[in-house]
Write an enzyme that holds these catalytic residues in place. Structure first.
Site, mmCIF file in Angstrom:
data_model
loop_
_atom_site.group_PDB
_atom_site.id
_atom_site.type_symbol
_atom_site.label_atom_id
_atom_site.label_comp_id
_atom_site.label_asym_id
_atom_site.label_seq_id
_atom_site.Cartn_x
_atom_site.Cartn_y
_atom_site.Cartn_z
ATOM 1 C CG ASP A 231 -7.424 -8.870 7.531
ATOM 2 O OD1 ASP A 231 -6.850 -8.549 7.384
ATOM 3 O OD2 ASP A 231 -7.951 -8.167 8.089
ATOM 4 C CG ASP B 136 -1.875 1.198 1.059
ATOM 5 O OD1 ASP B 136 -2.360 1.984 0.808
ATOM 6 O OD2 ASP B 136 -2.809 0.817 1.994
HETATM 7 P P1 XMP Z 1 1.708 -1.163 3.497
HETATM 8 O O1 XMP Z 1 1.274 0.329 3.772
HETATM 9 O O2 XMP Z 1 2.444 -0.758 5.180
HETATM 10 O O3 XMP Z 1 0.616 -1.420 4.049
HETATM 11 O O4 XMP Z 1 2.534 -0.795 2.287
HETATM 12 C C1 XMP Z 1 0.525 -2.829 3.439
HETATM 13 C C2 XMP Z 1 -0.215 -3.417 4.770
HETATM 14 O O5 XMP Z 1 -1.706 -2.781 4.484
HETATM 15 C C3 XMP Z 1 -2.420 -3.454 5.015
HETATM 16 N N1 XMP Z 1 -3.906 -3.413 3.549
HETATM 17 C C4 XMP Z 1 -4.425 -4.025 3.401
HETATM 18 N N2 XMP Z 1 -4.704 -4.883 3.250
HETATM 19 N N3 XMP Z 1 -6.921 -5.131 1.784
HETATM 20 C C5 XMP Z 1 -6.401 -5.317 3.189
HETATM 21 O O6 XMP Z 1 -7.059 -6.692 3.819
HETATM 22 C C6 XMP Z 1 -6.322 -3.453 1.508
HETATM 23 O O7 XMP Z 1 -6.971 -3.309 0.833
HETATM 24 C C7 XMP Z 1 -5.287 -3.781 1.472
HETATM 25 N N4 XMP Z 1 -4.408 -2.258 1.946
HETATM 26 C C8 XMP Z 1 -2.988 -2.502 2.801
HETATM 27 C C9 XMP Z 1 -1.994 -5.133 3.967
HETATM 28 O O8 XMP Z 1 -2.005 -5.821 5.744
HETATM 29 C C10 XMP Z 1 -0.536 -4.980 3.823
HETATM 30 O O9 XMP Z 1 0.683 -6.040 4.166
#
Ligand code: XMP
Ligand code: MG
Length: 177
Positions: A162, A106
């Protein structure tokens, strides 16, 4: 495919099981070629990556190891204010070729804070393989080496991902309506 409800929210079908499995097969083939003879360690980040890792790893036909870790962040005293601890990192990564396996990137924050820690153990190489890449959301300088799907900045669930702990147990991926 029909929509699903997870807690209070409705999600609509987004990426089919077939599309997911096709991309994973392609990635596995690529890794089988690039890492032949290197005995890489697949470093899977729990919880979200468990299904992706299982489906990817069962198509890896070269010598390879797999290790599951959990990243926990807590407020530390570093300049960034973030410390990430890797729980379960029992493999000796020194001198090894590491492939980090993540379900979704993300902002990139988690990996951005974890990578220096992994690098301090002096692996030979580190590459990052993700199932989903929310390209537009990337806010930290993290280089993604392999991405199965580039997706827009919308919340998704299913296939390990999730919403508040639920919705992981589907074969397809769904996006918030
Ligand atoms: P970052 O911002 O550190 O975030 O790259 C990565 C983590 O954020 C969670 N994440 C999601 N989980 N649906 C989910 O179920 C989504 O759309 C989503 N976007 C971010 C996820 O745990 C990931 O490892
Ligand atoms: Mg995750």
């Amino acid at each position: 495919m029909s929509s699903i409800k997870v807690l209070d929210k409705e999600f609509e079908p987004y990426i089919s099981e077939e599309a997911i499995q096709n991309k994973i097969s392609e990635l596995a083939q690529q890794l089988n070629q690039e890492y032949a003879g290197k005995r890489p360690i697949f470093l899977s980040i729990l919880n979200g990556s468990f299904l992706f890792t299982a489906d990817l790893f069962r198509q890896i036909t070269i010598e390879a190891e797999v290790c599951f870790i959990k990243l926990a962040s807590y407020k530390g005293t570093t300049s960034s204010g973030n410390v990430i601890t890797a729980i379960g990192l029992d493999a000796n990564v020194s001198g090894r070729d590491i492939i980090i396996v993540e379900d979704i990137i993300d902002t990139g924050k988690t990996l951005h804070h974890f990578l220096p820690q992994l690098e301090s153990s002096q692996p030979k190489s580190i590459k990052i393989a993700v199932l989903l890449n929310k390209k537009e959301a990337l806010a930290y300088p993290v280089k993604i080496d392999y991405a199965c799907f580039d997706i827009p900045n919308k919340f998704v669930v299913g296939y390990g991902l999730d919403y508040d702990g639920l919705g992981r147990n589907t074969r397809a991926i769904y996006q918030l309506k």
